[in-house]
Scaffold this motif. Structure first.
Motif, short mmCIF file in Angstrom:
data_model
loop_
_atom_site.label_atom_id
_atom_site.label_comp_id
_atom_site.label_asym_id
_atom_site.label_seq_id
_atom_site.Cartn_x
_atom_site.Cartn_y
_atom_site.Cartn_z
N ASP A 39 57.64 20.79 46.51
CA ASP A 39 57.33 19.92 47.55
C ASP A 39 58.42 19.53 48.39
OD1 ASP A 39 56.52 16.88 48.39
OD2 ASP A 39 54.75 18.23 48.36
N LEU A 40 58.21 19.75 49.90
CA LEU A 40 59.40 19.36 50.75
C LEU A 40 59.74 18.03 50.86
CD1 LEU A 40 61.26 20.39 52.97
CD2 LEU A 40 59.56 20.23 54.59
N ASP A 41 58.93 17.09 50.62
CA ASP A 41 59.15 15.72 50.77
C ASP A 41 59.97 15.44 49.50
OD1 ASP A 41 58.02 15.23 53.37
OD2 ASP A 41 55.95 14.69 52.29
N GLU A 42 59.46 15.85 48.43
CA GLU A 42 59.87 15.43 46.99
C GLU A 42 61.30 15.80 47.07
OE1 GLU A 42 57.62 17.09 43.85
OE2 GLU A 42 56.03 15.56 44.34
N VAL A 43 61.65 17.09 47.51
CA VAL A 43 62.99 17.46 47.41
C VAL A 43 64.07 16.72 48.38
CG1 VAL A 43 64.59 19.71 47.88
CG2 VAL A 43 62.42 19.86 46.88
N ARG A 44 63.35 16.46 49.48
CA ARG A 44 64.11 15.52 50.39
C ARG A 44 64.55 14.08 49.63
NH1 ARG A 44 60.94 16.66 56.00
NH2 ARG A 44 62.10 18.53 56.80
N HIS A 45 63.59 13.41 48.91
CA HIS A 45 63.77 12.26 48.38
C HIS A 45 65.11 12.53 47.23
CE1 HIS A 45 62.87 8.31 46.70
NE2 HIS A 45 62.87 8.81 45.73
N LEU A 46 64.93 13.78 46.59
CA LEU A 46 65.86 14.08 45.66
C LEU A 46 67.40 14.05 46.38
CD1 LEU A 46 64.65 16.83 43.34
CD2 LEU A 46 64.75 14.44 42.81
N HIS A 47 67.34 14.74 47.28
CA HIS A 47 68.83 14.61 47.89
C HIS A 47 69.03 13.23 48.80
CE1 HIS A 47 70.01 18.93 47.92
NE2 HIS A 47 68.72 19.23 48.30
N ALA A 48 68.17 12.52 49.31
CA ALA A 48 68.56 11.32 49.59
C ALA A 48 69.18 10.40 48.39
CB ALA A 48 67.42 10.47 50.09
N GLU A 49 68.77 10.52 47.20
CA GLU A 49 69.39 9.66 45.92
C GLU A 49 70.54 10.37 45.81
OE1 GLU A 49 65.23 9.02 43.43
OE2 GLU A 49 66.22 10.71 43.17
N THR A 50 70.76 11.68 45.92
CA THR A 50 72.18 12.21 45.61
C THR A 50 73.09 11.90 46.72
OG1 THR A 50 71.02 14.12 44.80
CG2 THR A 50 73.31 14.36 45.17
N ASP A 51 72.63 11.73 47.96
CA ASP A 51 73.68 11.25 48.91
C ASP A 51 73.97 9.92 48.59
OD1 ASP A 51 74.72 11.83 51.67
OD2 ASP A 51 73.60 10.17 52.28
N GLU A 52 73.10 8.95 48.32
CA GLU A 52 73.51 7.83 48.04
C GLU A 52 74.63 7.63 47.07
OE1 GLU A 52 69.54 5.20 49.39
OE2 GLU A 52 70.15 5.11 47.66
N ALA A 53 74.51 8.22 46.12
CA ALA A 53 75.41 8.31 44.71
C ALA A 53 76.80 9.03 45.28
CB ALA A 53 75.12 9.18 43.56
N SER A 54 76.64 9.88 46.23
CA SER A 54 77.94 10.56 46.82
C SER A 54 78.51 9.23 47.61
CB SER A 54 77.49 11.32 47.75
OG SER A 54 76.94 12.52 46.80
N GLN A 55 77.87 8.45 48.30
CA GLN A 55 78.61 7.37 49.01
C GLN A 55 79.22 6.65 48.13
OE1 GLN A 55 76.04 5.39 51.76
NE2 GLN A 55 74.55 6.78 51.86
N ILE A 56 78.85 6.35 47.05
CA ILE A 56 79.51 5.49 45.95
C ILE A 56 80.72 6.00 45.38
CG2 ILE A 56 79.31 4.29 43.61
CD1 ILE A 56 76.16 3.85 43.92
N LEU A 57 80.64 7.42 45.31
CA LEU A 57 81.84 8.29 44.80
C LEU A 57 83.01 8.15 45.91
CD1 LEU A 57 80.29 11.28 43.22
CD2 LEU A 57 81.29 9.27 41.82
N ARG A 58 82.41 8.20 47.22
CA ARG A 58 83.41 8.04 48.11
C ARG A 58 84.24 6.87 48.32
NH1 ARG A 58 79.72 11.56 50.80
NH2 ARG A 58 78.40 9.93 51.74
N LEU A 59 83.57 6.03 48.00
CA LEU A 59 84.28 4.48 47.71
C LEU A 59 84.91 4.36 46.56
CD1 LEU A 59 80.94 2.27 48.64
CD2 LEU A 59 83.08 2.90 50.14
N ASN A 60 85.32 5.49 45.71
CA ASN A 60 85.87 5.43 44.55
C ASN A 60 85.52 4.35 43.67
OD1 ASN A 60 88.13 7.46 45.49
ND2 ASN A 60 89.13 5.65 46.33
N GLU A 61 84.21 4.29 43.38
CA GLU A 61 83.55 3.61 42.77
C GLU A 61 82.60 4.52 41.55
OE1 GLU A 61 83.86 0.57 42.10
OE2 GLU A 61 84.49 -0.22 43.98
#
Length: 780
Positions: A39-61
């Motif tokens: 499902d396209l919307d479900e996959v987009r939601h997963l990537h939005a979650e992954t991108d938020e976690a990537s932001q945290i990693l970019r903050l060295n957290e």
């Protein structure tokens, strides 16, 4: 997605890498069961979650998830009435603490993470339950004395009895040491005993609880401590009952919140999985793909995620726009199968919410199914040949293919007669493409090299081979079919030229034409790449030169404005000084006028001082002004004059009568008397009006400037001088005639207009104004 496709494309190895990044056992287990979604919307939601976690990693957290345990089994036991032990209760407390820490971290983080924050809000802290458990059980899982007052009292009694028993046994050690095998106090069956020599059993007296392996030592409880040991055991039994009561109380409290606690654990595991996806993407230097449901795949510098980054060759892959199938040809071990697997594996990863190893801006489709026929799947048990095995798999694929599927064929039609295999490959590709599926196929058949030229929805591709080194480069070349390098390779390996030439004579005309066409395309590609590289270098140099010129031009304008400002300040200072001196002279003359005996030489001296007080501002003024004292005897329209009442220059617009004139000074038009005018230059004296002005003066300047035929630098200087004069003359709009030509003058005029502080805007001329050969400037 079926299990076979995940095994063929090695998706399970990606999952194993993902599990290594999870911090909790439940998170690892949840990673193990990750499936690609459709499902396209479900996959987009997963990537939005992954991108938020990537932001945290970019903050060295890193999200703190330490201490979190899978307590679901303990929760179920508590619900059905089972008794949890101290270790299980402590796991619940540690999990509550870990969840509270994760919640605080996500809530206090200065980052835009609405999805992760939403998950953290679902975590219930249950601080009272956590405190209750930790007040009863220490970090090592032991029930503490402070768990209840009764338990404290019982343990005090236990310690008292143990102390009394040891005192009595110590006295036995001192007085009967010759009866003992060793001077120690030990424990057997939870009772304190002494090691007595077998032959002195009757001498000491008491109860035997054990003996050594040799039988020479008996572990006896002396009669004097039997009652004390009995009382000690009674207190220990009461202690066990109290501990059980406390554990039952804790178990009951845990059972009351079991559902919420299980929800907490699942949320924390989900956060752990999201963080693991981001960490895996960081390790792969992956990017979050744009997602679509139109079957479009666009990846720049995509890499196979299971090959070391130091060894893998990145390639550009594009399908879904303009063509729906790619047919890849080329030599063995050239990278065809790797490319095929890379596209399929990246697709599965994207549909599972994982970032893909490609440049930012990559785009991937969400397919309902991904099918692949890759590798030799010959079955000895089923007595199937390689060809039969492939065809069995292909038949199953064709039965399920539709417009929302990705199909990967490796060595399509291989394992049988080349002519029949090639014909089957073409027919299978035509059938799958007609159903709207996206297809990538590899083949050795020369007949398929021309396949892409006969179908609108198909493009040829190949993997590059370096004939000079006899090594593949693993580069994918879209639009160019693979050429046969057998003759070139054989020649470099030393095969006789006559044999090679004889072999070429056996090659059909059609094959030669195809090979020649491919060779020509390959040569054109190499030349185009070289020319592109040279053009890119020239473009970079031009851009640097443009930036240097722009900086130099800005510096020049700033310097010019600085010089203008200094000149104006100098002129203003000279005028102030002249005015002060003139006022002093006038005051002196008035004083002289009142004297009764006025000498003629004093008048002459005062007049010279007044004339000397007149400042000389510019050479233009010296050239344009008439000698002082000349009266305006013959003034007419168009004459340049000085208005004596305000000490400003202007131009005569019309003669109203013999003694009155309409003049323009700056932007003002005023009626003045003849006595207030001084002639500067008559109209008949010069056919053209000077463009330069002294501060505060105005000249008769036309509303058009023609710079056609001028050199660029001269035209810009002329334009700059003209705009200054036009501004002082009070013009609101002027026309610059530059012609069409190469457009350099037009560009220069427009760039000048953008940078000039006293030009509001500009536009090209209308047809009646001169069209693109004229630029209209609106002045402030």
């Amino acid at each position: 997605m079926n299990e076979r496709i995940k095994y063929v494309l090695e998706f399970n190895k990606i999952i194993e890498q993902l599990q290594q990044h999870a911090q909790t056992t439940l998170g690892k287990d949840m990673c193990k069961h990750i499936e690609p979604l459709t499902d396209l919307d479900e996959v987009r939601h997963l990537h939005a979650e992954t991108d938020e976690a990537s932001q945290i990693l970019r903050l060295n957290e890193s999200i703190p998830l330490g201490g979190i345990v899978d307590i679901r089994a303990s929760l179920k036991r508590s619900i059905i009435g089972g008794l949890l032990n101290t270790g299980e209760c402590l796991d619940v407390a540690n999990t509550l603490y870990g969840g509270r820490q994760a919640k605080r971290f996500l809530n206090n983080l200065e980052a835009d993470i609405p999805l992760l924050s939403g998950l953290s809000e679902q975590i219930e802290p249950f601080r009272d339950l956590e405190r209750h458990i930790t007040n009863c059980i220490d970090d090592h899982g032991h029930m503490m004395d402070s768990a209840s007052s009764r338990l404290r009292s019982l343990r005090t009694s236990i310690r008292t009895y143990e102390s009394r028993i040891r005192e009595k046994l110590d006295s036995y050690l001192k007085s009967n040491s010759n009866l003992l095998s060793d001077a120690i106090i030990t424990i057997r069956n939870d009772r304190y005993v002494l090691p007595v020599k077998h032959e002195h059993r009757g001498t000491l007296g008491g109860i035997v609880h054990d003996q050594s392996a040799s039988g020479q030592t008996l572990f006896m409880e002396p009669k004097a401590v039997v009652d004390l040991n009995n009382q000690l055991q009674e207190q220990k039994a009461k202690e066990s009952q109290e501990i059980e009561r406390i554990l039952r109380e804790l178990t009951h409290d845990i059972a009351e919140h079991a559902d919420a606690l299980e929800h907490n654990v699942l949320i924390l595991a989900k956060i752990d999985v999201i963080a693991a996806r981001a960490k895996l993407g960081g390790d792969m230097k992956g990017a979050m793909p744009k997602l679509n449901d139109q079957g479009i795949i666009k990846m720049k510098q995509a890499r196979h995620p299971l090959i070391s980054q130091s060894e893998v060759v990145a390639n550009d892959v594009e399908i879904g726009e303009g063509y729906s199938a790619i047919v890849i040809t080329g030599p063995n071990t050239g990278g065809k199968t790797v490319t095929l697997k890379m596209v399929g594996l990246c697709t599965l990863m994207a549909q599972a919410g994982l970032q893909v190893p490609a440049l930012d801006g990559c785009e991937l489709a969400v397919f309902k199914d991904v099918f692949a026929d890759i590798g030799d799947e010959q079955s000895i048990e089923q007595n199937l040949s390689t060809f039969s095995s492939h065809m069995t798999n292909i038949v199953q694929i064709i039965d399920q293919v539709d417009a929302n599927t990705l199909v990967l064929f490796d060595e399509l039609g291989a394992g049988t007669d080349p002519q029949e295999g090639a014909a089957l490959a073409i027919a299978i590709l035509d059938d799958v493409i007609s159903r709207g599926a996206r297809v990538i196929a590899t083949t050795h058949y020369p007949e398929l090299k021309a396949y892409g030229y006969n179908r609108d929805q198909v493009i040829n591709a190949s993997v590059e081979f370096d004939v000079a080194t006899l090594q593949p480069t693993y580069r994918l070349l879209l639009g160019v079919p693979g050429r046969s390098n057998a003759f070139d390779i054989s020649k470099r390996l030393g095969l006789n030229d006559s044999i090679i030439q004889h072999a070429k004579n056996h090659v059909g005309v059609d094959s030669k034409n195809v090979e020649n066409m491919i060779a020509s395309l390959d040569q054109s590609r190499i030349q185009a790449e070289q020319e592109f590289s040279e053009a890119h270098t020239i473009l970079e140099e031009s851009e640097r030169l443009r930036q240097d010129l722009s900086q130099a031009w800005q510096a020049f304008q700033q310097e010019r404005d600085t010089l203008y400002q200094k000149a104006e300040e100098k002129a203003a200072k000279a005028l102030r000084e002249a005015k002060d001196e003139a006022e002093a002279i006038v005051a002196e003359m008035r004083q002289m006028k009142t004297e009764t005996s006025l000498k003629e030489h004093k008048w002459i001296e005062a007049r010279k001082k007044l004339e000397a007080a007149q400042p000389e501002l510019t050479d233009v003024k010296k050239q344009s002004e008439q000698p002082a004292g000349k009266k305006a005897q013959h003034i007419q329209a168009g004459d340049d004059i000085k208005l004596l009442t305000v000490n400003q220059q202007g131009v005569v617009l019309e003669k109203i009568d013999e003694d009155t004139f309409l003049v323009q000074v700056g932007i003002m038009k005023v009626k003045v008397k003849r006595k207030d005018l001084q002639l500067i230059k008559q109209k008949s004296q010069s056919p053209t009006k000077p463009l330069a002005t002294i501060k505060g003066s105005a000249y008769h300047v036309g509303i058009e400037l023609d710079v056609r035929g001028e050199r660029y630098e001269e035209a810009m200087l002329k334009l700059e001088k003209y705009i200054d004069d036009a501004l002082l003359a009070g013009h609101s709009k002027v026309s610059i005639i530059h012609g069409k030509g190469t457009g350099a003058l037009r560009t220069g005029v427009q760039d000048f207009a953008k940078a000039h502080p006293h030009i509001n805007d500009y536009r090209g001329g209308n047809m009646e104004e001169g069209g693109s050969g004229v630029t209209i400037l609106n002045l402030k």
